[in-house]
Design a protein around this motif. Structure first.
Motif, mmCIF file in Angstrom:
data_model
loop_
_atom_site.group_PDB
_atom_site.id
_atom_site.type_symbol
_atom_site.label_atom_id
_atom_site.label_comp_id
_atom_site.label_asym_id
_atom_site.label_seq_id
_atom_site.Cartn_x
_atom_site.Cartn_y
_atom_site.Cartn_z
ATOM 1 N N ASN A 96 0.872 -1.037 -0.091
ATOM 2 C CA ASN A 96 0.016 0.025 0.015
ATOM 3 C C ASN A 96 0.913 1.330 0.046
ATOM 4 O O ASN A 96 0.517 2.374 -0.262
ATOM 5 C CB ASN A 96 -0.840 -0.136 1.263
ATOM 6 C CG ASN A 96 -1.992 -1.194 1.151
ATOM 7 O OD1 ASN A 96 -2.701 -1.169 -0.045
ATOM 8 N ND2 ASN A 96 -2.031 -1.946 2.056
ATOM 9 N N ARG A 116 1.903 6.033 -3.920
ATOM 10 C CA ARG A 116 2.237 6.555 -2.621
ATOM 11 C C ARG A 116 3.712 6.011 -2.234
ATOM 12 O O ARG A 116 3.968 4.819 -2.485
ATOM 13 C CB ARG A 116 1.346 5.921 -1.730
ATOM 14 C CG ARG A 116 1.362 6.571 -0.135
ATOM 15 C CD ARG A 116 0.178 6.576 0.287
ATOM 16 N NE ARG A 116 -0.819 5.288 0.371
ATOM 17 C CZ ARG A 116 -2.207 5.073 0.752
ATOM 18 N NH1 ARG A 116 -2.534 5.936 1.667
ATOM 19 N NH2 ARG A 116 -2.446 4.065 0.528
ATOM 20 N N ARG A 134 6.278 -14.588 9.869
ATOM 21 C CA ARG A 134 4.760 -14.007 9.709
ATOM 22 C C ARG A 134 4.806 -13.041 10.892
ATOM 23 O O ARG A 134 4.195 -11.910 10.783
ATOM 24 C CB ARG A 134 3.767 -15.281 9.820
ATOM 25 C CG ARG A 134 2.531 -14.791 9.589
ATOM 26 C CD ARG A 134 1.258 -16.013 9.347
ATOM 27 N NE ARG A 134 1.426 -16.997 10.192
ATOM 28 C CZ ARG A 134 1.601 -18.198 9.932
ATOM 29 N NH1 ARG A 134 1.865 -18.384 8.710
ATOM 30 N NH2 ARG A 134 1.285 -19.276 11.019
ATOM 31 N N GLN A 144 3.528 -9.407 10.402
ATOM 32 C CA GLN A 144 2.313 -8.778 11.408
ATOM 33 C C GLN A 144 2.454 -7.732 12.553
ATOM 34 O O GLN A 144 1.766 -6.815 12.471
ATOM 35 C CB GLN A 144 1.761 -9.885 11.942
ATOM 36 C CG GLN A 144 0.994 -10.936 11.039
ATOM 37 C CD GLN A 144 0.257 -11.884 11.336
ATOM 38 O OE1 GLN A 144 0.744 -12.764 12.432
ATOM 39 N NE2 GLN A 144 -1.137 -11.931 11.120
ATOM 40 N N ALA A 182 5.016 -5.655 12.470
ATOM 41 C CA ALA A 182 5.638 -4.382 11.933
ATOM 42 C C ALA A 182 4.090 -3.706 11.265
ATOM 43 O O ALA A 182 4.083 -2.479 11.384
ATOM 44 C CB ALA A 182 6.245 -4.657 10.782
ATOM 45 N N ALA A 183 3.148 -4.548 10.595
ATOM 46 C CA ALA A 183 2.016 -3.812 10.290
ATOM 47 C C ALA A 183 1.024 -3.226 11.277
ATOM 48 O O ALA A 183 0.601 -2.087 11.396
ATOM 49 C CB ALA A 183 1.083 -4.924 9.647
ATOM 50 N N LEU A 184 1.098 -4.045 12.307
ATOM 51 C CA LEU A 184 0.011 -3.492 13.849
ATOM 52 C C LEU A 184 0.867 -2.153 14.497
ATOM 53 O O LEU A 184 0.047 -1.439 14.923
ATOM 54 C CB LEU A 184 0.148 -4.594 14.874
ATOM 55 C CG LEU A 184 -0.903 -5.675 14.325
ATOM 56 C CD1 LEU A 184 -0.730 -7.100 15.553
ATOM 57 C CD2 LEU A 184 -2.313 -5.292 14.321
ATOM 58 N N GLY A 185 2.397 -2.179 14.215
ATOM 59 C CA GLY A 185 3.076 -0.998 14.871
ATOM 60 C C GLY A 185 3.708 -1.379 16.139
ATOM 61 O O GLY A 185 3.343 -1.803 17.058
ATOM 62 N N LEU A 231 5.274 -3.053 6.924
ATOM 63 C CA LEU A 231 5.321 -1.654 6.967
ATOM 64 C C LEU A 231 4.546 -1.193 5.540
ATOM 65 O O LEU A 231 3.668 -0.235 5.544
ATOM 66 C CB LEU A 231 6.701 -0.723 6.800
ATOM 67 C CG LEU A 231 7.360 -0.996 8.271
ATOM 68 C CD1 LEU A 231 8.651 -0.361 7.883
ATOM 69 C CD2 LEU A 231 6.689 -0.385 9.392
ATOM 70 N N GLN A 277 2.147 -2.827 3.864
ATOM 71 C CA GLN A 277 0.943 -3.042 4.273
ATOM 72 C C GLN A 277 0.162 -2.049 4.966
ATOM 73 O O GLN A 277 -0.698 -1.734 4.688
ATOM 74 C CB GLN A 277 1.000 -4.398 4.813
ATOM 75 C CG GLN A 277 -0.585 -4.673 5.305
ATOM 76 C CD GLN A 277 -1.572 -5.187 4.202
ATOM 77 O OE1 GLN A 277 -1.134 -5.750 3.216
ATOM 78 N NE2 GLN A 277 -2.601 -4.955 4.475
ATOM 79 N N ALA A 278 0.951 -1.718 5.991
ATOM 80 C CA ALA A 278 0.358 -0.441 6.837
ATOM 81 C C ALA A 278 0.405 0.822 6.770
ATOM 82 O O ALA A 278 -0.032 1.569 7.504
ATOM 83 C CB ALA A 278 0.735 -1.100 8.326
ATOM 84 N N VAL A 279 1.312 1.046 5.324
ATOM 85 C CA VAL A 279 1.651 2.474 4.884
ATOM 86 C C VAL A 279 2.309 3.092 6.244
ATOM 87 O O VAL A 279 1.880 4.357 6.353
ATOM 88 C CB VAL A 279 0.414 3.370 4.463
ATOM 89 C CG1 VAL A 279 0.414 4.520 3.949
ATOM 90 C CG2 VAL A 279 -0.827 2.381 3.851
ATOM 91 N N ASP A 280 3.194 2.456 6.706
ATOM 92 C CA ASP A 280 4.319 3.137 7.601
ATOM 93 C C ASP A 280 5.664 3.260 6.995
ATOM 94 O O ASP A 280 5.855 2.541 6.095
ATOM 95 C CB ASP A 280 4.037 2.364 8.850
ATOM 96 C CG ASP A 280 4.606 3.035 10.109
ATOM 97 O OD1 ASP A 280 5.311 4.270 9.993
ATOM 98 O OD2 ASP A 280 4.488 2.426 11.091
#
Lengths: 254, 254
Positions: free
Chosen positions: A2, A39, A93, A97, A99-102, A137, A139-142
């Motif tokens: 993303n 982006r 995994r 995960q 990294a996506a959650l923060g 990251l 995935q989560a746009v970070d």
């Protein structure tokens, strides 16, 4: 993907040329064309957008973009994790995960029920784990890459390293299905850094629970159901996040 | 496998003979011997223990146990899920993870961003999805098998079926990253059944959001990070569970 993440030294002024995985993704999945805007973000830097100047749609794929940075960098998430080293296939995994959650820092530690062979996994090379963190990251746009610190021996970690973290966290939590305190009753602050320790498959041994308790960790349970480590980590991260958001909110009117 | 689950008709009085996967697991992973006692459960029935009478340690594996039922059946979890049908490989993991976390009924529905081909997956045969749910129950030491209901068309589901659920749930939540209400502010009750709807990769389309809202769903966001569907489902389940545990708790003294 993303957001497309790049290293600062990949930039040539306002131009960026991507190859390999990222270019192939732009061509095949995003099916982008010249003029399209995507982006972008610099790892540990700002986010922005890139306008496609040209692309090569066949192997070896290549995309050239003109970039513009719009925003300041992201904020480092205020949750740090201590994880008893999981088996490599599960760790992959888990890294993407969390990294996506923060997450701020991930301390991978040894514990009695961690198989010694897990420490020989190729995944523990920086370029390997970094790949899985970047997937999360993207995935989560970070853009803020979590730190990973390896602690292959439990005792030096808990006795020597843990005290050096003192004062960095407003609360230290240890997850254990046998914990006497329900997680929902833990005094989780709405603000400030938090440290959460999650055990291996099979759980912590009593010696480890004692050592964590000596270091000021609060032993909490999230119910009697035994979860796989990867499910448990995501569930605990989300539960703690929800509870601190709840705590941080002003009371509802009425 | 933290509990061995059997169907009621596998029992012959107090004796139970297992073959295939469960026997192989008892021999190879648990390395059990005659006289050992194992945790057992009947699907949708009580839990108990089985004492190993005899076992065949080679293919075709076989284990005979004498069983004793100790406890009443488990309670049906009071969270039901509506999931936009995920791709089959992801659905497998989701089924075992939500069964482990605890769920009453799983409604798998069509949505605009669900690929039509997903509805042709072999996984949607009962004996297939049942296997993955049982893996989750075996992990979480539960016996209560979640129900799965397939709704291959969105409009009949939302207009005709949803109203028939009326009164079954104290709160209906719809998860959407664009939701105006933070999940932590939702009026989540400590008790009673709850219904949670989670969208497909790419999210719900505006028409779907409107339709859910018409049916009394509260549209909530769990923050701006975009999560993969499997991560999102586990995270939302845990966040809702933590918030309702918090709500159900008496206030802390002081």
């Amino acid at each position: 993907m993303n957001i497309i993440l790049v290293a600062r030294d990949e930039l040539q002024g306002d131009l960026l040329t991507l190859g390999h995985r990222r270019a192939e993704h732009i061509v095949k999945v995003l099916r982008a064309a010249p003029g399209d805007s995507l982006r972008l973000g610099i790892v540990n830097g700002p986010r922005g957008r890139g306008r496609i100047e040209s692309l090569v749609r066949k192997f070896p794929f290549s995309v050239t973009l003109e970039v513009e940075w719009e925003e300041g960098g992201g904020r480092r998430p205020d949750l740090d994790l201590i994880l008893a080293l999981p088996r490599p296939i599960m760790l992959k995994r888990i890294l993407s995960q969390v990294a996506a959650l923060g997450v701020g820092t991930i301390h991978l530690i040894h514990a009695n029920r961690v198989e010694k062979s897990f420490w020989e996994a190729g995944l523990l090379e920086e370029e390997e784990w970094r790949t899985h963190l970047l997937l999360g990251l993207e995935q989560a746009v970070d853009t803020v890459l979590p730190e990973v610190v390896l602690h292959p021996r439990f005792k030096p970690f808990i006795e020597d390293f843990c005290p050096t973290l003192a004062g960095q966290h407003r609360l230290r939590l240890l997850a254990d299905p046998g914990g006497a305190l329900p997680l929902a009753r833990a005094p989780i602050p709405g603000e400030g850094r938090l440290l959460l320790a999650v055990g291996p498959e099979g759980g912590w041994v009593p010696y480890e629970l004692d050592k964590f308790t000596e270091q000021g960790f609060l032993c909490c349970s999230f119910g009697p159901r035994i979860l796989k480590v990867d499910t448990a980590i995501v569930a605990l991260h989300a539960a703690v996040t929800a509870l601190r958001q709840r705590q941080g909110e002003a009371p509802l009117p009425g």
